[in-house]
Design an enzyme around this catalytic site. Sequence first.
Site, PDB file in Angstrom:
ATOM      1  N   LYS A  53     -25.119 -40.326  36.859  1.00 24.71           N
ATOM      2  CA  LYS A  53     -23.930 -39.535  37.172  1.00 24.71           C
ATOM      3  C   LYS A  53     -23.967 -39.081  38.629  1.00 24.71           C
ATOM      4  CE  LYS A  53     -23.169 -38.092  32.411  1.00 24.71           C
ATOM      5  NZ  LYS A  53     -23.334 -37.108  31.340  1.00 24.71           N
ATOM      6  N   GLN A  97     -25.647 -31.314  30.885  1.00 24.69           N
ATOM      7  CA  GLN A  97     -25.990 -32.443  30.016  1.00 24.69           C
ATOM      8  C   GLN A  97     -26.439 -31.954  28.643  1.00 24.69           C
ATOM      9  OE1 GLN A  97     -25.474 -35.630  30.808  1.00 24.69           O
ATOM     10  NE2 GLN A  97     -26.354 -36.461  28.932  1.00 24.69           N
ATOM     11  N   ASP A 120     -16.266 -32.096  31.655  1.00 21.68           N
ATOM     12  CA  ASP A 120     -16.556 -32.702  30.352  1.00 21.68           C
ATOM     13  C   ASP A 120     -15.390 -32.498  29.375  1.00 21.68           C
ATOM     14  OD1 ASP A 120     -18.882 -34.139  29.788  1.00 21.68           O
ATOM     15  OD2 ASP A 120     -20.140 -32.338  29.893  1.00 21.68           O
TER      16      ASP A 120
HETATM   17  N1  GUN Z   1     -24.581 -36.124  26.163  1.00 21.65           N
HETATM   18  C1  GUN Z   1     -24.097 -37.261  25.597  1.00 21.65           C
HETATM   19  N2  GUN Z   1     -22.819 -37.484  25.992  1.00 21.65           N
HETATM   20  C2  GUN Z   1     -22.495 -36.462  26.812  1.00 21.65           C
HETATM   21  C3  GUN Z   1     -21.318 -36.138  27.551  1.00 21.65           C
HETATM   22  O1  GUN Z   1     -20.293 -36.838  27.509  1.00 21.65           O
HETATM   23  N3  GUN Z   1     -21.384 -35.006  28.296  1.00 21.65           N
HETATM   24  C4  GUN Z   1     -22.479 -34.218  28.337  1.00 21.65           C
HETATM   25  N4  GUN Z   1     -22.430 -33.117  29.088  1.00 21.65           N
HETATM   26  N5  GUN Z   1     -23.594 -34.482  27.678  1.00 21.65           N
HETATM   27  C5  GUN Z   1     -23.595 -35.610  26.925  1.00 21.65           C
END
Ligand code: GUN
Length: 297
Positions: A53, A97, A120
């Site tokens: 990311k 995350q 998100d």
């Molecule tokens: N963990 C797995 N998928 C995601 C996501 O789309 N966003 C976040 N913040 N954590 C995740």
Amino acid sequence: MTKIIDGKAFAATLRLKFKEQVKELAHSHQLVPGLAVVLVGADPASEVYVRNKNKQAAECGMNSFEYKLDSNASEAELLNLITLLNERADVHGILVQLPLPKHINSTKVLNHIDPIKDVDGFHPVNVGKLSIGQKALVPCTPLGCTLLLKSVLLKSVISELTGKHAVIIGRSNIVGKPMAQLLLAEDCSVTLVHSRSKNIEQLVANADIVIAAVGRAKMVKSNWIKQGAVLIDVGINRIIVDDKTRLVGDIDFDDCFEKAAFITPVPGGVGPMTIACLLRNTISAYCMQYKIIDPNS
Ligand code: GUN
């Protein structure tokens, strides 16, 4: 014409577009869009996601800020960090995350992120806005699936989403539920099935579009689906074949390939679209914060 929906190539095209947009926004508003990604602990899969990311945000010309907290960091410490990021003028998007360590209340943490920086789309304000059709930041994976479906429309196999029957397998807050809202907004008829649903196979047999997001390797078989269905596979499952680890989706790709009109591979389908949509959401959040037109809206 290939049946495979190449999410990897599509995401690469989107990233090039976003890079141009970031350049223009930074030039015209004298401030580079910034994304902060927070990781608590050292889960290996999460570390890979967070690294990717940040890398892709930087490649797209954004400022990327990475915060790594120890696995025994307190909830208060994390909330304080989010307060600081909420206040910082150079941070336009915040992502924490998931999953978080068990001693931290994830709901409390997600609710603490300023909704206008919630790239998100997990904050209740954004969830609510999406459900009533107001402009919102939308979860990245279902947004990526919607863009992939629209790319199929461009190839005119299914001429429009309006009136199509979409069956979504899985009711998670991250994928299933927002996916249902997005497809309703596209005027699809939506069926959402889950682990307690009865007759899943009969419901899937009626689907023009199947979105599988359950986390069960190769669950969807060719005898479940309608001839010419469009299949979108969100699953990422590790299985062992001949002593080697292989990534497979929730859809049995080899089995369904012949019968499907279009199908996403795993890997290389939905996965790359998720990060591309995170960049898109960061641009959207920036535009909302400065009340300027979002180039992707
Ligand atoms: N963990 C797995 N998928 C995601 C996501 O789309 N966003 C976040 N913040 N954590 C995740």
